[in-house]
Scaffold this motif. Structure first.
Motif, short mmCIF file in Angstrom:
data_model
loop_
_atom_site.label_atom_id
_atom_site.label_comp_id
_atom_site.label_asym_id
_atom_site.label_seq_id
_atom_site.Cartn_x
_atom_site.Cartn_y
_atom_site.Cartn_z
N ASN A 5 7.82 -33.34 24.04
CA ASN A 5 8.18 -32.37 25.08
C ASN A 5 9.14 -33.02 26.07
O ASN A 5 9.48 -34.21 25.96
N TRP A 6 9.59 -32.25 27.01
CA TRP A 6 10.64 -32.69 27.91
C TRP A 6 10.20 -33.88 28.77
O TRP A 6 10.87 -34.89 28.88
N ARG A 7 9.02 -33.75 29.36
CA ARG A 7 8.57 -34.77 30.31
C ARG A 7 8.35 -36.14 29.66
O ARG A 7 8.62 -37.17 30.26
#
Ligand code: BG6
Length: 488
Positions: free
Chosen positions: A320-322
């Motif tokens: 995911n992005w984080r």
């Protein structure tokens, strides 16, 4: 809400969990005056024993498993609430007489502290005796199945009779103060909240170590192994709290939605990458705190051929992005040197080192969350060593900012996880319980690893009891120029 009276029914009241944890926890809630005066606690088991015999048994348990002397005033109040019902849980007819023991006007909370294989029987029994209603709550103890399919069967059986809002799936790690504190640390402190991603964090370590072995549970444990017993639930739950996005509020739906997203972002581990990302171990004889202990295969009741793992180390990635590019290393095992559970967050190193005289490479800042024992939070920082001399250079030292719960909260008793969770059930708050879709997402990921292990058909690596697991666990990090934190 919290102080409404209920009929708290404990199915499997003579089992290990009820005796060691649930009854002593209910007693503590009584002591803290958190159980309504009109609440009744009804133990259910198969044995035909009298009310007096049951009360005496409960007393014996509490004396044995509470870490303190029995308080006679609390006991008088508590014992007056106890009741016992003999029910053959697999036999529907047996529930008819049970019906006369509960009060239809009150909320009924049923704790299924039994093997999950009979959850369905209990539900059917309650239904046939017409005891089930919309206000009832049921608490399910883990393990919910041994893979995705079997967890669906169990959840379906219960779902035939109860709606999801009535079902409380226990993961007792969610009742631990220090695990819950992860939410406070992250979202109440801007120094952490703003640094909590791939820009600032190098990697995360979650380590849950136990020095105990199998403790008479060989049969159960050997079917499960460390993956199903600890990773599928406790370690993944800790991981979700560290990795989740800020929930809109702390209510059950919002928190569980965010945790679910993390579980769905777990990068699959399968036959193609299982060797790089996982280590399985099984303990052989060794020494724990100077005392000789047998190997897993020499424990009472052991099957000498068993290839069940008692240790696991994993490199987990979240797509995911984080968290792009930030590994989460998980480690858990039996017969490790001591019981210590810690989360360690390693921040990225400084881009440039001004202090080469002291350190050829500056150590990273590290946030340590000591889950148990010696609960606390610690930040490792670099500090100048005070001195008059030394122009043009500074001596640095790694130092610790340490918050110890036992010192800071001297007057607060840290409650057992089950106390907190039992109270939440009685209050009807589901935030600290695991939703069905979370269980299924966790199993989906775990099943991939279990299948890959089975396919590879490799035996677990032996490690000596009293060590930190097989050397491959060290290598898992070393080949990426990292190392497991040193526990104190
Ligand atoms: C249980 C596992 O869920 O958690 C046990 O089945 C394990 O094998 C226990 O020992 C550890 O819990 P705690 O609270 O002592 O860390």
């Amino acid at each position: 809400h919290s102080f409404e009276p209920c009929d708290f029914v404990l199915f499997g009241t003579k089992g290990d969990l009820a005796r060691r944890k649930l009854l002593p926890s209910l007693y503590q809630l009584e002591k803290a005056d958190l159980i309504h005066a009109d609440t009744r606690i009804i133990g259910v088991a198969r044995q035909d024993i009298s009310q007096e015999e049951y009360v005496a048994l409960v007393k014996e348990n509490i004396e044995k498993f509470s870490k303190e002397d029995l308080c006679s005033e609390t006991w008088t109040r508590f014992s007056a609430k106890l009741d016992y019902a003999c029910v053959d849980m697999k036999n529907v007819d047996s529930y008819k007489t049970f019906k006369t023991r509960v009060d239809a006007k009150r909320t009924m909370v049923c704790y299924f502290a039994t093997p999950p294989s009979i959850f369905g029987d209990i539900c059917r029994g309650l239904k046939s005796a017409k005891i089930i209603d919309k206000s009832m709550r049921v608490v399910l103890e883990k393990p919910i199945g041994h893979d995705l399919e079997s967890s669906k069967v169990i959840n379906d059986q219960v779902a035939e009779f109860f709606e999801e809002r009535q079902i409380y799936r226990i993961d007792h790690y969610l009742g631990k103060e220090t695990v819950l504190n992860l939410i406070a640390l992250r979202f109440a402190n801007s120094i952490f909240a703003t640094n909590w991603d791939h820009n600032c964090i190098d990697h995360v370590q979650i380590s849950v170590a136990e020095s105990v072995g199998i403790e008479g549970r060989w049969g159960y444990f050997d079917e499960a192994g460390q993956m199903r017993d600890m990773v599928q639930n406790h370690l993944l739950q800790i991981l979700t709290l560290i990795a989740m996005e800020p929930p809109a509020t702390l209510d059950a739906t919002n928190i569980r939605n965010e945790k679910l997203k993390v579980l769905k972002a777990l990068r699959p581990i399968d036959a193609s990458n299982v060797r790089q990302n996982t280590v399985r171990g099984q303990y052989v004889e060794g020494f724990i705190k100077g005392e000789e202990v047998p190997g897993y295969l020499d424990e009472p009741d052991a099957n000498q051929e068993s290839t069940t793992e008692t240790f696991i180390a994993l490199k987990v990635e979240l797509d995911n992005w984080r968290w792009a590019g930030v590994p989460f290393y998980l480690r858990t095992g039996k017969r490790l040197p001591n019981k210590t559970s810690e989360v360690n967050i390693f921040f990225k190193r400084q881009p440039h080192n001004l202090f080469k005289d002291s350190f050829t490479q500056l150590p990273p800042n590290k946030l340590t969350i000591r889950l148990q024992p010696d609960e606390g939070v610690e930040v490792t920082v670099m500090n100048k060593v005070p001195s008059l001399t030394g122009t043009g250079h500074m001596d640095l030292q790694k130092s610790k900012l340490n918050l110890s719960f036992s010192e800071t909260f001297k007057d607060e008793r840290i409650a057992d996880a089950y106390e907190k969770l039992l109270l939440e059930v009685m209050m009807g708050n589901q935030s600290l319980f695991v939703r069905r879709d979370e269980v299924e997402a966790a199993w989906t990921w775990v099943d991939g690893i279990l299948a890959a292990w089975e396919q590879s058909n490799e035996a677990p690596e032996p490690y000596q009891a009293g060590t930190w697991g097989p050397v491959s666990s060290i290598a898992l990090l070393a080949r990426e120029d990292r190392a497991w934190f040193e526990s104190r």
